[in-house]
Design an enzyme around this catalytic site. Structure first.
Site, PDB file in Angstrom:
ATOM      1  N   ARG A  72      94.837 -23.804  74.809  1.00 53.87           N
ATOM      2  CA  ARG A  72      93.361 -23.828  74.839  1.00 53.87           C
ATOM      3  C   ARG A  72      92.875 -25.178  75.342  1.00 53.87           C
ATOM      4  O   ARG A  72      91.864 -25.275  76.033  1.00 53.87           O
ATOM      5  CB  ARG A  72      92.764 -23.482  73.465  1.00 53.87           C
ATOM      6  CG  ARG A  72      91.244 -23.513  73.449  1.00 53.87           C
ATOM      7  CD  ARG A  72      90.581 -22.648  72.370  1.00 53.87           C
ATOM      8  NE  ARG A  72      91.276 -22.619  71.107  1.00 53.87           N
ATOM      9  CZ  ARG A  72      91.305 -23.615  70.214  1.00 53.87           C
ATOM     10  NH1 ARG A  72      90.639 -24.730  70.449  1.00 53.87           N
ATOM     11  NH2 ARG A  72      91.986 -23.488  69.091  1.00 53.87           N
ATOM     12  N   TYR A 115      70.972 -17.190  90.149  1.00 55.71           N
ATOM     13  CA  TYR A 115      71.718 -15.977  89.821  1.00 55.71           C
ATOM     14  C   TYR A 115      71.133 -15.366  88.535  1.00 55.71           C
ATOM     15  O   TYR A 115      70.782 -16.106  87.606  1.00 55.71           O
ATOM     16  CB  TYR A 115      73.195 -16.363  89.656  1.00 55.71           C
ATOM     17  CG  TYR A 115      74.036 -15.285  89.039  1.00 55.71           C
ATOM     18  CD1 TYR A 115      74.246 -14.088  89.702  1.00 55.71           C
ATOM     19  CD2 TYR A 115      74.614 -15.458  87.789  1.00 55.71           C
ATOM     20  CE1 TYR A 115      75.013 -13.091  89.130  1.00 55.71           C
ATOM     21  CE2 TYR A 115      75.393 -14.468  87.216  1.00 55.71           C
ATOM     22  CZ  TYR A 115      75.579 -13.281  87.893  1.00 55.71           C
ATOM     23  OH  TYR A 115      76.328 -12.298  87.322  1.00 55.71           O
ATOM     24  N   ASP A 153      74.638 -25.647  91.616  1.00 51.21           N
ATOM     25  CA  ASP A 153      75.502 -24.465  91.677  1.00 51.21           C
ATOM     26  C   ASP A 153      75.878 -24.284  93.151  1.00 51.21           C
ATOM     27  O   ASP A 153      75.053 -23.902  93.979  1.00 51.21           O
ATOM     28  CB  ASP A 153      74.761 -23.242  91.119  1.00 51.21           C
ATOM     29  CG  ASP A 153      75.656 -21.993  91.081  1.00 51.21           C
ATOM     30  OD1 ASP A 153      76.587 -21.901  91.899  1.00 51.21           O
ATOM     31  OD2 ASP A 153      75.397 -21.112  90.240  1.00 51.21           O
ATOM     32  N   LYS A 205      83.772 -15.772  93.297  1.00 53.09           N
ATOM     33  CA  LYS A 205      83.218 -15.463  94.609  1.00 53.09           C
ATOM     34  C   LYS A 205      84.115 -16.044  95.707  1.00 53.09           C
ATOM     35  O   LYS A 205      85.245 -15.619  95.828  1.00 53.09           O
ATOM     36  CB  LYS A 205      81.770 -15.975  94.688  1.00 53.09           C
ATOM     37  CG  LYS A 205      80.937 -15.677  93.430  1.00 53.09           C
ATOM     38  CD  LYS A 205      80.637 -14.201  93.214  1.00 53.09           C
ATOM     39  CE  LYS A 205      80.056 -13.880  91.844  1.00 53.09           C
ATOM     40  NZ  LYS A 205      78.860 -14.589  91.458  1.00 53.09           N
TER      41      LYS A 205
HETATM   42  C1  LIG Z   1      78.198 -14.880  90.216  1.00 52.43           C
HETATM   43  C2  LIG Z   1      77.461 -16.132  90.108  1.00 52.43           C
HETATM   44  C3  LIG Z   1      77.476 -16.888  88.922  1.00 52.43           C
HETATM   45  C4  LIG Z   1      78.151 -16.401  87.654  1.00 52.43           C
HETATM   46  O1  LIG Z   1      79.510 -16.373  87.804  1.00 52.43           O
HETATM   47  P1  LIG Z   1      80.500 -15.363  87.001  1.00 52.43           P
HETATM   48  O2  LIG Z   1      81.829 -15.764  87.508  1.00 52.43           O
HETATM   49  O3  LIG Z   1      80.084 -13.973  87.372  1.00 52.43           O
HETATM   50  O4  LIG Z   1      80.302 -15.631  85.558  1.00 52.43           O
HETATM   51  C5  LIG Z   1      76.812 -18.103  88.913  1.00 52.43           C
HETATM   52  N1  LIG Z   1      76.165 -18.550  90.006  1.00 52.43           N
HETATM   53  C6  LIG Z   1      76.105 -17.844  91.166  1.00 52.43           C
HETATM   54  C7  LIG Z   1      75.369 -18.398  92.327  1.00 52.43           C
HETATM   55  C8  LIG Z   1      76.751 -16.611  91.253  1.00 52.43           C
HETATM   56  O5  LIG Z   1      76.677 -15.910  92.387  1.00 52.43           O
END
Ligand SMILES: *Cc1c(COP(=O)(O)O)cnc(C)c1O
Length: 377
Positions: A46, A98, A171, A196
């Protein structure tokens, strides 16, 4: 090293027990101690794990940050950032984010005493400054933003905060460190959903944070270790394997998206095309080298988006983005459904807005797929 080299070599040591070129996947929760505290840097998975460490090394190097941390998901990474604040703290965020990020802000962390307000991509430096309060601890921007792809100016955020002790979080999921590296432009923290583009093959859920400040890193590591929002060894391995082609994949995504954007502009059934590449000033301000692989379109009134989705053969209707295969989605009813309708409408996330994650298939096949589906509407 340049990015295309880093993605392949960073965090990929030769395994010294066997000389294996590929580091093994360590399926272990714990580690032998030759006397209490006498171990090789890992005591319990962890707190830290070799495959996680490899991925963290690669991601921090790519983002040109000192410290990297990987999480079970992008939302877990976001949670660590917000959870490290205190009740009463204020977060100023880009209005478009998001849907899951918006839900964390407004449905979860407001209950824990954080407050949030939002600014627009068209707001000036003084507009942003006016929204900063004595309690503001974070400015959060998602750029390009999901799903309407505005570019939020990092230099404007820096100018607005001036000398105040406010951290700027970016982000960077849509651009990836191949197209922009916010830490080198003055941001304090970069957040990723590695689900992604970083993973790139739609086969895992993961997240990451990269920062330069040791105190911040320690706070985020404390949060990760305490809450246990860790990715498993196999997901780290898959994300790292995907990462190795990130540099060439991003160029291919950009090539295809740039081509399709020009094609989509010609279709009479489409009332608007959204692409970060239209904002050349914004891209230059953020030192973003290319515009990425996501395009959004708005169908004209009366066009049936369900019919459009059903006629497509290559673009598959699904949540998520950033994989090698092309996907299409309706953010209004999918990724952004947890935003109140009034806010979705104000942000242009209407029931006619369609998001395309352009994959790396042949661009003419993708054009033909869209063409056939649009013609039948
Ligand atoms: C998908 C996404 C997230 C969240 O990520 P997860 O891996 O689905 O928890 C955060 N920011 C953006 C821009 C995203 O496209």
């Amino acid at each position: 090293m340049k990015e295309a080299t880093k993605v392949i070599h960073e965090g990929q040591p030769v395994d010294l027990t066997t000389n294996a070129i590929m580091p093994p996947v360590y399926f272990t929760s714990t580690y032998y101690q030759n006397g209490v505290g006498n171990h090789k840097g890992f005591d319990y998975s962890r707190g830290g794990h070799p495959n996680r460490q490899h991925l963290e090394t690669a991601l921090s190097s790519l983002e040109k940050g000192r410290y990297g941390l990987v999480f079970a998901s992008g939302c877990a990474a976001t949670t660590a950032v917000l959870g490290s604040l205190s009740p009463g703290d204020h977060v100023l965020s880009s209005d478009t984010v998001y849907g899951g990020t918006y839900a964390l802000f407004t449905q979860l962390f407001t209950r824990w005493g954080l407050t949030f307000s939002f600014f627009k991509s068209t707001d000036s430096v003084s507009d942003i400054r006016r929204k900063i309060t004595a309690k503001t601890k974070l400015i959060w921007i998602e750029t390009p933003a999901n799903p309407t792809l505005q570019v939020f100016s990092l230099p404007d955020c820096l100018a607005a905060k001036g000398k105040r002790k406010i951290k700027i979080v970016v982000d960077n999921t849509f651009a990836t460190p191949i197209l922009q590296r916010p830490l080198t432009q003055g941001a304090d923290v970069v957040v990723h959903s590695s689900t992604k583009y970083i993973g790139g093959h739609s086969d895992l859920i993961g997240g990451a944070l990269v920062c330069n400040d040791k105190k911040l890193y320690e706070a985020y590591h404390f949060y990760l270790k305490s809450t246990g929002a860790i990715p498993g060894p196999m997901d780290c391995y898959l994300a790292h394997r995907g990462l190795k082609t990130l540099a060439i994949r991003m160029q291919a995504h950009c090539d295809n998206a740039e081509y399709l954007v020009e094609e989509l502009k010609k279709y009479p059934k489409i009332s608007q095309v959204y692409y970060p590449g239209f904002d050349t000033k914004g891209l230059a301000e953020n030192h973003m080298s290319r515009a990425g692989g996501v395009i959004s379109i708005e169908l004209k009134r009366g066009c049936d988006s369900d019919q459009f989705f059903k006629r497509l053969k290559l673009f598959r209707l699904a949540e998520s983005l950033g994989g090698v295969e092309s996907l299409i989605s309706l953010p209004y009813a999918m990724s952004h459904v947890r935003m109140p309708v009034s806010i979705r409408k104000r942000l242009g996330v209407t029931s006619r807005l369609i998001r395309l994650s352009v994959g790396i298939e042949d661009k003419h096949d993708l054009r033909d797929d869209l063409n056939t589906a649009l013609k039948g509407l």
